[in-house]
Design an enzyme around this catalytic site. Sequence first.
Site, PDB file in Angstrom:
ATOM      1  N   LYS A  78     -44.590  23.804  36.677  1.00 16.73           N
ATOM      2  CA  LYS A  78     -45.430  24.640  37.552  1.00 16.73           C
ATOM      3  C   LYS A  78     -45.661  23.911  38.869  1.00 16.73           C
ATOM      4  CE  LYS A  78     -49.866  27.173  37.461  1.00 16.73           C
ATOM      5  NZ  LYS A  78     -51.108  27.440  36.707  1.00 16.73           N
ATOM      6  N   SER A 159     -52.307  32.439  36.239  1.00 19.40           N
ATOM      7  CA  SER A 159     -51.515  32.018  37.367  1.00 19.40           C
ATOM      8  C   SER A 159     -50.142  31.432  37.015  1.00 19.40           C
ATOM      9  CB  SER A 159     -52.293  30.981  38.182  1.00 19.40           C
ATOM     10  OG  SER A 159     -52.502  29.804  37.431  1.00 19.40           O
ATOM     11  N   SER A 183     -54.999  30.801  32.612  1.00 20.88           N
ATOM     12  CA  SER A 183     -53.686  30.841  33.260  1.00 20.88           C
ATOM     13  C   SER A 183     -52.498  30.396  32.424  1.00 20.88           C
ATOM     14  CB  SER A 183     -53.715  30.004  34.529  1.00 20.88           C
ATOM     15  OG  SER A 183     -54.237  30.772  35.570  1.00 20.88           O
TER      16      SER A 183
END
Length: 495
Positions: A78, A159, A183
């Site tokens: 990420k 997210s 997330s």
Amino acid sequence: MTAITDLGIAGLRDGFRAGDFSAREIADAFNGAVAGAKALNAFIIETPDHAIAAAEAADRARAAGELLPLSGVPLGIKDLFCTAGYQTTAASRMLGGFTPTYESTVTAKLFAAGAGMLGKLNLDQFAMGSSNETSAFGNVVSPWRRNDGGNAALAPGGSSGGSSSAIAARIVPAATGTDTGGSIRQPAAFTGIAGIKPTYGRCSRFGIVAFASSLDQAGAMAQDVRDSAILLEAMSGFDPKDSTSLDVAVPQWEANLSSDLKGKKVGIPKEYRVDNMPPEIDALWKQGIEWLRDAGAEIVDVSLPHTRYALPTYYIIAPAEASSNLARYDGVRYGLRDLPEGANLQEMYAATRAAGFGPEVKRRILIGTYVLSAGFYDAYYTKAQKVRALIARDFEEAFRQVDVLLTPTAPSAAFALGEKSADPLEMYLNDVFTVPASLAGVPAMSVPAGLDGQGLPLGLQIIGRPLDEQGVLNAGLAIEQRAGFTAKPQNWWAK
Ligand code: GLN
């Protein structure tokens, strides 16, 4: 034979060790899959060179008999984790072109364990969002489509939507995520994969771009529970560089996986039965209860009375901390600087922040500075901290009676891109089941458990006692074995 890219961490690791394929073959297969899946927009940058270098090191290590836990396994990272020498953006223009000189502790651990990096995965800007639509690099698209023939592009969750989309599309075997209010778990539920947020403090936050420091936790996203256990084990551990890191040993979660829940008690919190929940989600929750009973667990009704205050509490505390954390982006030290002709220092700050932050980030900074302002601090921030303590106490009470809790992960299946982006409150409501565990700092995981009427994945959430990731993983495994979730999205994206 199974394609290399269909394998998860355990399959790749074990196949590599058995000599079924080389690490270089693995890296080439995934680099090719990544390069061919641009339509998903899952990556901000691709880093095939990193994956190849790690693969070559793994092949040499195998020849020398010096295998590491993740030798041969490439991962998606990420783009909230700082990676030395590789651009790190948090999906914001504010950090456009920022290349850290240091490595986050989590990525350092993964690379030291032999893993390679396929690229930096797209996300909601500064991890603020539930759909990936706040990214400055364009939204990620879920590989899933509804079976209604409408072809609407769906949100991969947020997210960590680049992570979830890439794993579901089988272009990465697994990925890192971060979870501040859901997330990891909500995107996992939306895309039919597994994801675990460990106890707050298990994974070091050093080198992770900060959103809300008292809530931010790194965690693992993967095809299944076993892979989640392997990845989390490699990511966790005490770090003196993070003052909230827990100085406790990392258990052998993979070796101790067991889906036998005899003697375990599973709590069903009645407050999670919310209005307007789709009947399919309610039915899946009941099915999950039966699966855990079948695995030997005793089912107990419990109450977490302050649950209904969790969402408003989160949306005061998280923006408050964000407004403070994001004050560092002043155009001087990192990334973007917007210096209009003749501007003074104040004007440079204002121009930089106006140009660098997206609308959702600005909204949170405004909410955060408001609730922290002298006139409103007690009414909002202090009050929210008190309610947070009550929410944490609810969990403590519940865990006196039961070992884990079972709930749905999200109140809906994946929604279409654009469907909720006009109304922030509606977007925030999607976090209703994930934020309480974040506020309490307890471990929680989502496992894929079924499909809705439109053929979209639905997840069940298991929440555990502090530091009992094993209990969470084991209950997750019991569900996984009984759910037999094998659905995969139709491949429309590959070039
Ligand atoms: N969707 C939540 C938010 O927008 C959670 C985000 C997260 O966990 N990083 O804040």
